[in-house]
Scaffold this motif. Structure first.
Motif, PDB file in Angstrom:
ATOM      1  N   THR A  27       0.855  -1.180   0.000  1.00  0.00           N
ATOM      2  CA  THR A  27       0.000   0.000   0.000  1.00  0.00           C
ATOM      3  C   THR A  27       0.891   1.229   0.000  1.00  0.00           C
ATOM      4  OG1 THR A  27      -0.130   0.236   2.409  1.00  0.00           O
ATOM      5  CG2 THR A  27      -1.707  -1.264   1.386  1.00  0.00           C
ATOM      6  N   GLU A  28       0.285   2.394  -0.071  1.00  0.00           N
ATOM      7  CA  GLU A  28       1.070   3.631  -0.059  1.00  0.00           C
ATOM      8  C   GLU A  28       1.800   3.831   1.268  1.00  0.00           C
ATOM      9  OE1 GLU A  28      -1.354   6.948  -1.126  1.00  0.00           O
ATOM     10  OE2 GLU A  28      -1.855   6.100  -3.080  1.00  0.00           O
ATOM     11  N   THR A  29       1.254   3.251   2.349  1.00  0.00           N
ATOM     12  CA  THR A  29       1.863   3.439   3.672  1.00  0.00           C
ATOM     13  C   THR A  29       2.660   2.234   4.161  1.00  0.00           C
ATOM     14  OG1 THR A  29      -0.202   2.718   4.707  1.00  0.00           O
ATOM     15  CG2 THR A  29       0.095   5.090   4.372  1.00  0.00           C
ATOM     16  N   GLY A  30       2.737   1.169   3.363  1.00  0.00           N
ATOM     17  CA  GLY A  30       3.508  -0.008   3.756  1.00  0.00           C
ATOM     18  C   GLY A  30       2.830  -1.298   3.330  1.00  0.00           C
ATOM     19  N   ALA A  31       3.257  -2.387   3.919  1.00  0.00           N
ATOM     20  CA  ALA A  31       2.733  -3.700   3.555  1.00  0.00           C
ATOM     21  C   ALA A  31       1.392  -3.961   4.238  1.00  0.00           C
ATOM     22  CB  ALA A  31       3.719  -4.787   3.952  1.00  0.00           C
ATOM     23  N   LYS A  32       0.577  -4.807   3.602  1.00  0.00           N
ATOM     24  CA  LYS A  32      -0.711  -5.212   4.167  1.00  0.00           C
ATOM     25  C   LYS A  32      -0.799  -6.729   4.055  1.00  0.00           C
ATOM     26  CE  LYS A  32      -5.674  -4.835   3.464  1.00  0.00           C
ATOM     27  NZ  LYS A  32      -6.735  -4.244   2.626  1.00  0.00           N
ATOM     28  N   VAL A  33      -1.066  -7.385   5.176  1.00  0.00           N
ATOM     29  CA  VAL A  33      -1.204  -8.838   5.201  1.00  0.00           C
ATOM     30  C   VAL A  33      -2.591  -9.163   5.736  1.00  0.00           C
ATOM     31  CG1 VAL A  33      -0.325 -11.005   6.156  1.00  0.00           C
ATOM     32  CG2 VAL A  33       1.256  -9.146   5.620  1.00  0.00           C
ATOM     33  N   THR A  34      -3.315 -10.004   4.993  1.00  0.00           N
ATOM     34  CA  THR A  34      -4.654 -10.409   5.401  1.00  0.00           C
ATOM     35  C   THR A  34      -4.718 -11.926   5.434  1.00  0.00           C
ATOM     36  OG1 THR A  34      -5.585  -8.473   4.291  1.00  0.00           O
ATOM     37  CG2 THR A  34      -7.124 -10.229   4.882  1.00  0.00           C
ATOM     38  N   ALA A  35      -5.033 -12.474   6.596  1.00  0.00           N
ATOM     39  CA  ALA A  35      -5.227 -13.919   6.744  1.00  0.00           C
ATOM     40  C   ALA A  35      -6.718 -14.155   6.958  1.00  0.00           C
ATOM     41  CB  ALA A  35      -4.427 -14.459   7.915  1.00  0.00           C
ATOM     42  N   GLU A  36      -7.320 -15.026   6.163  1.00  0.00           N
ATOM     43  CA  GLU A  36      -8.744 -15.318   6.271  1.00  0.00           C
ATOM     44  C   GLU A  36      -8.935 -16.784   6.612  1.00  0.00           C
ATOM     45  OE1 GLU A  36     -10.413 -14.176   2.512  1.00  0.00           O
ATOM     46  OE2 GLU A  36     -10.327 -12.042   2.999  1.00  0.00           O
ATOM     47  N   PHE A  37      -9.816 -17.026   7.572  1.00  0.00           N
ATOM     48  CA  PHE A  37     -10.129 -18.384   7.997  1.00  0.00           C
ATOM     49  C   PHE A  37     -11.644 -18.537   8.096  1.00  0.00           C
ATOM     50  CE2 PHE A  37      -6.027 -17.395   9.828  1.00  0.00           C
ATOM     51  CZ  PHE A  37      -5.278 -18.504   9.507  1.00  0.00           C
ATOM     52  N   ILE A  38     -12.133 -19.748   7.907  1.00  0.00           N
ATOM     53  CA  ILE A  38     -13.536 -20.062   8.117  1.00  0.00           C
ATOM     54  C   ILE A  38     -13.608 -20.976   9.324  1.00  0.00           C
ATOM     55  CG2 ILE A  38     -15.579 -21.184   7.179  1.00  0.00           C
ATOM     56  CD1 ILE A  38     -14.530 -20.461   4.399  1.00  0.00           C
ATOM     57  N   PHE A  39     -14.345 -20.537  10.337  1.00  0.00           N
ATOM     58  CA  PHE A  39     -14.506 -21.337  11.544  1.00  0.00           C
ATOM     59  C   PHE A  39     -15.912 -21.917  11.573  1.00  0.00           C
ATOM     60  CE2 PHE A  39     -11.115 -18.426  12.709  1.00  0.00           C
ATOM     61  CZ  PHE A  39     -10.211 -19.296  13.295  1.00  0.00           C
TER      62      PHE A  39
END
Length: 45
Positions: A27-39
């Protein structure tokens, strides 16, 4: 320090084995990490 590509692979494998996904982006301000899980709640009868 471990390079990002190795961290990415390890984390992605863990997420996928848990039924989820891992998304890494810049992103413009740094890294973005998204972890998605289904519970799902398991009900024993």
């Amino acid at each position: 320090m471990i390079p990002i590509i190795q961290n990415d692979n390890i984390c992605r494998i863990i997420c996928e084995k848990s039924g989820g996904t891992l998304k890494i982006s810049n992103t413009e301000t740094g890294a973005k990490v998204t972890a998605e899980f289904i519970f799902q709640k398991l009900i024993k009868s």
